[in-house]
Design an enzyme around this catalytic site. Structure first.
Site, PDB file in Angstrom:
ATOM      1  N   HIS A  90      11.922  -5.206   8.587  1.00 49.14           N
ATOM      2  CA  HIS A  90      13.041  -4.112  10.053  1.00 49.14           C
ATOM      3  C   HIS A  90      13.939  -3.119   9.304  1.00 49.14           C
ATOM      4  CE1 HIS A  90       9.926  -5.856  12.282  1.00 49.14           C
ATOM      5  NE2 HIS A  90      10.148  -6.983  12.677  1.00 49.14           N
TER       6      HIS A  90
ATOM      7  N   ASP B 293       8.122 -10.107   4.211  1.00 47.51           N
ATOM      8  CA  ASP B 293       8.199 -11.528   4.038  1.00 47.51           C
ATOM      9  C   ASP B 293       7.149 -12.113   4.418  1.00 47.51           C
ATOM     10  OD1 ASP B 293       9.881 -10.932   6.376  1.00 47.51           O
ATOM     11  OD2 ASP B 293      11.790 -11.800   5.757  1.00 47.51           O
TER      12      ASP B 293
END
Length: 498
Positions: free
Chosen positions: A85, A245
């Site tokens: 993000h 991730d």
């Protein structure tokens, strides 16, 4: 015997970079180089200089190369998995115009609410992107930048996510993958492309964005001469597109089309997350309906307050993090940084139920309980998003895979077992994000499926060092008490009525 080939999986997280050197044939972890990051900000701001990530990557690779003892010529591929993000804005020379706005920067909560309404509400967003804008999402951060730093927004020549920025430094190619792109709220998981209407809503030119390749294991390019010199690696080796991730951790666990589907994972780190790989496209306003790195989907719910928040409570009480007892009547919601799930970006911590005989250990235990209940509340919704019935005995009996730093802590594990009532598996590898990135690198170098590569390495399921724990009787008294406080306090006390 053929010479050993090695791949490097990079985990560029909020707090640090890890570079895992992995035997490409066996998945054996040879060494992990590490380097810290710097995070700044207060009052909701969380920022990092992307150049620090690049320097940390160089340091981590150099350290790992030295500690592994393998010759640089043995390395055949590299891939980066990064914190999701974050908004990285670059000038025409590829230099950051300002520090990156990180996933846990909550200043863009008003912009998230405005964007949600502008498209017609939460359902309209999930139909397109799989997710609803919250402060964490990149679209909300870009809108915040447009409103608060218009000169910087106007000067922006390129927009990247953290892992994209590093991949571009390695290859010179502006690419991303569907997994990390699906966390922007301008990429459509319904069409597999950037959404033109959302780009128009955000005043965003598609030319500013990286190309979306097929998977995180797609070859983004080759290591450039300049990057090779900076890292001490051979020029021309394969560089995978990489991913976010959470998507990389799923690969490392062997979750995906070529592995396990619809099996839940709980990650205990700076954030707390629950996710699963599924062939069912998620569209629930309670979840982030991400794409996965391998072409499947990765429905996920994320909380802001997990291990760091509970560690802070332990520090305030002067206790070791494992010196905890069940909370008794006390309820502590450790929302020290606001909260993302539930969507309470202006919330602060809340403590109630104190008695004369409440102990410090119980207060710390209550912080664990508040954090765990918060992340487990989304589990049933996650299962429904995968097309499963949470009440089905077979579904309820599926083990919960526990990963992240908290999975190594006794108090975390026992609290999860007590409040979930599920069997728990703690995988043997503690570097699943980096291991997943290594599988992406190996797949890019060899043209294989990354989940099949990771499953062949036996990283997630059936590892000799894996810990399997049987279910405990679920502590419904604590579960109901924490839920009752959360539901009653969400509006007036936790900032739900914004």
């Amino acid at each position: 015997m053929p010479p050993r080939t090695v791949v490097i999986g990079v985990d560029s997280s909020t707090q640090s970079t890890k570079a895992a050197f992995v035997d490409a044939a066996t998945g054996r972890l040879l060494a992990v180089g590490r380097a810290p990051h710097v995070v700044t900000g207060e009052a909701g701001a969380r920022e990092s200089d992307p150049e620090v990530w690049w320097q940390a990557l160089r340091t981590a690779v150099a350290t790992g190369l030295k500690e592994s003892g393998v010759p640089a010529a043995a390395v055949t591929g590299i891939a980066v998995a990064g914190q999701q993000h974050g908004l990285v804005v670059l000038d025409r020379a590829g230099r950051p115009l300002r520090p990156a706005l990180l996933w846990n920067d909550t200043r863009s909560a008003p912009q998230a609410a405005t964007l949600t309404a502008a498209l017609g509400g939460a359902d309209a967003w999930t139909a397109r992107t799989g997710s609803v804008p919250v402060a964490a999402m990149t679209a909300s951060k870009w809108q915040w930048l447009r409103e608060n730093e218009p000169e910087t927004a106007a000067a922006t020549a390129a927009i990247r996510l953290p892992h994209d920025f590093l991949t571009e430094r390695l290859t010179g190619a502006a690419v991303t993958d569907p997994g990390d792109a699906s966390g922007t709220c301008w990429y459509s998981t319904a069409t597999g492309t950037y959404d033109p209407e959302l780009l128009e809503l955000l005043g965003l030119d598609v030319a500013l964005l990286p190309e979306v390749v097929e998977t995180g294991a797609s070859r983004a390019g080759s290591l450039t001469d300049e990057a090779a010199q900076a890292l001490g690696l051979p020029a021309g080796i394969a560089v995978a597109a990489g991913t976010g991730d959470n998507m990389s951790a799923a690969v490392g666990l062997g979750l995906g089309g070529a592995g396990l589907l619809d099996h839940p994972v709980l990650s205990l780190g700076t954030s707390g997350t629950v996710f699963a790989a599924s062939r069912t496209r998620p569209a629930s306003a309670a979840l982030s309906g991400f794409a996965a790195a391998d072409g499947t989907y990765l429905p996920l719910a994320c909380t802001l307050n997990c291990t760091l928040a509970v560690d802070r409570v332990a520090a305030l009480l002067g206790l070791d993090r494992n010196d905890a007892a069940p909370g008794g009547e006390a309820v502590l919601l450790p929302y020290l940084d606001g909260e993302r799930t539930p969507d309470l970006p202006t919330a602060s911590g809340l403590l109630t139920g104190l008695r004369h005989d409440t102990t410090p250990q119980q207060l710390l235990g209550a912080a664990y309980e508040g954090a765990v209940v918060t992340v487990l509340r989304a589990l049933d919704e996650l299962l429904r998003a995968c097309g499963l019935d949470p009440a089905d005995p077979e579904v309820a009996a599926r083990p919960l895979r526990l990963i992240g730093g908290g999975a190594q802590g006794r108090a975390w594990v026992e609290t999860v077992r007590r409040l979930s009532g599920r069997p728990v598996i703690v995988p043997g590898s503690g570097e699943l994000v980096a291991l997943g990135a290594a599988a992406l690198a190996a797949a890019a170098a060899g043209g294989e499926d990354p989940v099949a590569v990771a499953a062949g390495w036996n990283a997630g399921e059936g590892s000799e060092t894996e810990t399997e724990l049987p279910p405990m009787a679920r502590d419904m008294d604590t579960w109901n008490r924490v839920n009752s406080v959360l539901e009653r306090a969400a509006g007036p006390l936790l900032g739900g009525d914004r």
